[in-house]
Design an enzyme around this catalytic site. Structure first.
Site, PDB file in Angstrom:
ATOM      1  N   PRO A  16      11.549   0.333  -0.798  1.00 45.12           N
ATOM      2  CA  PRO A  16      11.406  -0.027  -2.213  1.00 45.12           C
ATOM      3  C   PRO A  16      12.112  -1.355  -2.458  1.00 45.12           C
ATOM      4  CG  PRO A  16      13.101   1.685  -1.943  1.00 45.12           C
ATOM      5  CD  PRO A  16      12.477   1.453  -0.588  1.00 45.12           C
ATOM      6  N   CYS A  99      21.486   1.069  -4.447  1.00 42.80           N
ATOM      7  CA  CYS A  99      21.335  -0.264  -5.024  1.00 42.80           C
ATOM      8  C   CYS A  99      22.618  -0.703  -5.714  1.00 42.80           C
ATOM      9  CB  CYS A  99      20.181  -0.217  -6.017  1.00 42.80           C
ATOM     10  SG  CYS A  99      19.782  -1.803  -6.667  1.00 42.80           S
ATOM     11  N   GLY A 212      18.233  -4.263   8.254  1.00 42.66           N
ATOM     12  CA  GLY A 212      18.271  -5.267   9.307  1.00 42.66           C
ATOM     13  C   GLY A 212      17.231  -5.123  10.399  1.00 42.66           C
ATOM     14  N   GLY A 232      12.430  -3.382   5.222  1.00 40.94           N
ATOM     15  CA  GLY A 232      12.430  -4.008   3.909  1.00 40.94           C
ATOM     16  C   GLY A 232      11.986  -5.457   3.996  1.00 40.94           C
ATOM     17  N   ARG A 233      12.961  -6.345   4.070  1.00 45.11           N
ATOM     18  CA  ARG A 233      12.649  -7.780   3.995  1.00 45.11           C
ATOM     19  C   ARG A 233      11.700  -8.257   5.085  1.00 45.11           C
ATOM     20  NH1 ARG A 233      18.910  -8.958   3.397  1.00 45.11           N
ATOM     21  NH2 ARG A 233      18.785  -7.062   4.660  1.00 45.11           N
TER      22      ARG A 233
HETATM   23  C1  LIG Z   1      14.251  -8.085  -3.258  1.00 46.22           C
HETATM   24  C2  LIG Z   1      14.849  -6.744  -2.930  1.00 46.22           C
HETATM   25  C3  LIG Z   1      14.781  -5.729  -3.851  1.00 46.22           C
HETATM   26  C4  LIG Z   1      15.297  -4.462  -3.559  1.00 46.22           C
HETATM   27  N1  LIG Z   1      15.137  -3.444  -4.463  1.00 46.22           N
HETATM   28  C5  LIG Z   1      15.500  -2.177  -4.118  1.00 46.22           C
HETATM   29  C6  LIG Z   1      15.185  -1.060  -4.936  1.00 46.22           C
HETATM   30  O1  LIG Z   1      14.546  -1.168  -5.986  1.00 46.22           O
HETATM   31  N2  LIG Z   1      15.588   0.176  -4.529  1.00 46.22           N
HETATM   32  C7  LIG Z   1      16.272   0.359  -3.350  1.00 46.22           C
HETATM   33  O2  LIG Z   1      16.608   1.491  -3.008  1.00 46.22           O
HETATM   34  N3  LIG Z   1      16.574  -0.687  -2.557  1.00 46.22           N
HETATM   35  C8  LIG Z   1      16.192  -1.927  -2.898  1.00 46.22           C
HETATM   36  N4  LIG Z   1      16.424  -2.961  -2.028  1.00 46.22           N
HETATM   37  C9  LIG Z   1      17.044  -2.678  -0.728  1.00 46.22           C
HETATM   38  C10 LIG Z   1      15.975  -2.388   0.327  1.00 46.22           C
HETATM   39  O3  LIG Z   1      15.236  -1.232  -0.003  1.00 46.22           O
HETATM   40  C11 LIG Z   1      16.608  -2.190   1.720  1.00 46.22           C
HETATM   41  O4  LIG Z   1      17.447  -1.063   1.678  1.00 46.22           O
HETATM   42  C12 LIG Z   1      17.443  -3.393   2.143  1.00 46.22           C
HETATM   43  O5  LIG Z   1      16.754  -4.615   1.894  1.00 46.22           O
HETATM   44  C13 LIG Z   1      17.815  -3.310   3.634  1.00 46.22           C
HETATM   45  O6  LIG Z   1      16.657  -3.266   4.445  1.00 46.22           O
HETATM   46  P1  LIG Z   1      16.126  -4.603   5.217  1.00 46.22           P
HETATM   47  O7  LIG Z   1      17.303  -5.163   5.945  1.00 46.22           O
HETATM   48  O8  LIG Z   1      15.027  -4.104   6.117  1.00 46.22           O
HETATM   49  O9  LIG Z   1      15.634  -5.550   4.144  1.00 46.22           O
HETATM   50  C14 LIG Z   1      15.927  -4.223  -2.314  1.00 46.22           C
HETATM   51  C15 LIG Z   1      15.987  -5.266  -1.381  1.00 46.22           C
HETATM   52  C16 LIG Z   1      15.448  -6.502  -1.662  1.00 46.22           C
HETATM   53  C17 LIG Z   1      15.500  -7.591  -0.618  1.00 46.22           C
END
Ligand SMILES: Cc1cc2nc3c(=O)[nH]c(=O)nc-3n(C[C@H](O)[C@H](O)[C@H](O)COP(=O)(O)O)c2cc1C
Length: 334
Positions: A16, A99, A212, A232-233
């Protein structure tokens, strides 16, 4: 919606992300992988209960399996929002306990709930009593001065006992004081081993690892230790990697031969949106990461950024942008 909720499969999901994983973005991701579990942006329980529901949480049937992520900490309100989400046809209702943003803290939800496992358990129990689809929780390994092993394990035990069907763990602490939400996604170190240990302590309860992850080789290595991985990203910034998810993770053919074909496949979806009065940019803003790292990607992004925002911009902008990428290898071969 009306379709049957699909069986819970946690193996690969797309996180998300507020402002990113809106319904248009998810429509594109769904074209790239049929099997990844998709998550909405977080929507507060109050917004679901009192807001413009169709606009906030409406989605296309093609997006299953899909989870609605809720924010909140009032059990009754969350229960009502969960029921509304289930009635809309969501396959899973997820509670955000990860969050760190200020707006979220003031409302007492998100990562600060890591400090209140019993309240979260009450929320989960109230939600699970209202819906048949799985209620799940997304959390951190701790916040601020918490000792992660203690915080995470106690939190997991509490939400599991309350009926949570799976736990998604963003494997780094959240710092609620003094770090921006952006820094909070990069600065405290990741601790994957702790999540593996949590899984070992809960062999028959799905644990999903998040944080990550950047490529499917790494994902497959983690899948030897946990039930699922959540991207995520990397999924948003380099969606091309999603084309390999079905073959690499689910042993099925990719929905499209390559990103060009997937982009072509997205055109009818965009065309319908334009007919409804949406703007091209509403869609193309989620496409900037496609072709990342390939020759011509910069030209592609430049055309999208400068042309798609114009009033009346149409699909030919996307074709012109993609042509920048196609041309490069031919030029190089001359
Ligand atoms: C732009 C953005 C918005 C995010 N919004 C939410 C959110 O609405 N709810 C949530 O649980 N995490 C949110 N996150 C966190 C991501 O779900 C995820 O846990 C975090 O980015 C780590 O994963 P990654 O390293 O693969 O990006 C957000 C992250 C980003 C970059």
């Amino acid at each position: 919606m009306g379709s049957m909720p699909q069986a819970y499969s946690a193996r690969f999901s797309i996180a998300p992300m507020m402002d990113w994983t809106d319904r248009r973005c998810r429509a594109f991701h769904r074209l790239l992988t049929r099997h990844a579990r998709l998550y909405t942006e977080m929507v507060t329980a109050d917004a679901v209960v009192f807001g413009a529901r169709e606009r906030l949480i409406g989605f296309d049937d093609a997006q299953h399996p899909i989870a609605l992520q809720l924010g909140g900490s009032d059990p009754a309100r969350l229960a009502e929002a969960a029921r509304i989400g289930a009635d809309f046809g969501y396959d899973e209702i997820n509670l955000n306990c990860g969050c760190p943003s200020d707006r979220v803290r003031s409302g007492r939800f998100g990562a600060c709930l890591m400090r209140a496992p019993h309240l979260v358990a009450e929320c989960v129990a109230a939600m699970a009593a209202q819906v048949e689809v799985p209620v799940t929780v997304k959390c951190r390994i701790g916040v601020d001065e918490q000792e992660p092993r203690q915080a995470l394990f106690a939190f997991a035990t509490a939400v599991r006992a309350a009926g949570a069907r799976a736990l998604i763990v963003h494997a780094r602490k959240a710092w609620l004081e003094g770090l921006s939400p952006k820094d909070n996604r990069a600065i405290p170190p990741l601790d994957y081993l702790l999540v593996y240990e949590l899984k070992a302590a809960h062999p028959d309860w799905p644990i999903v690892l998040n944080g990550g992850l950047g490529d499917l080789e790494a994902a497959k290595a983690h899948l030897a230790h946990v039930d699922g991985v959540m991207f995520g990203r990397a999924a948003y910034q380099n969606p091309e990697l999603l084309l390999d998810v079905d073959p690499e993770i689910f042993n099925e053919r990719a929905p499209f031969a390559d990103s060009f074909a997937a982009l072509e496949g997205f055109m009818p979806v965009i065309a319908r949106g334009l007919q409804r009065g949406e703007r091209l940019h509403d869609y193309t803003r989620h496409l900037h990461g496609l072709f990342a790292g390939r020759p011509g990607a910069r030209g592609y992004r430049r055309i999208l950024a400068s042309e798609a925002v114009r009033r009346g911009a149409a699909l030919d902008v996307i074709r012109a942008a993609a042509a920048e990428v196609r041309r490069e290898p031919a030029l190089a071969a001359e």
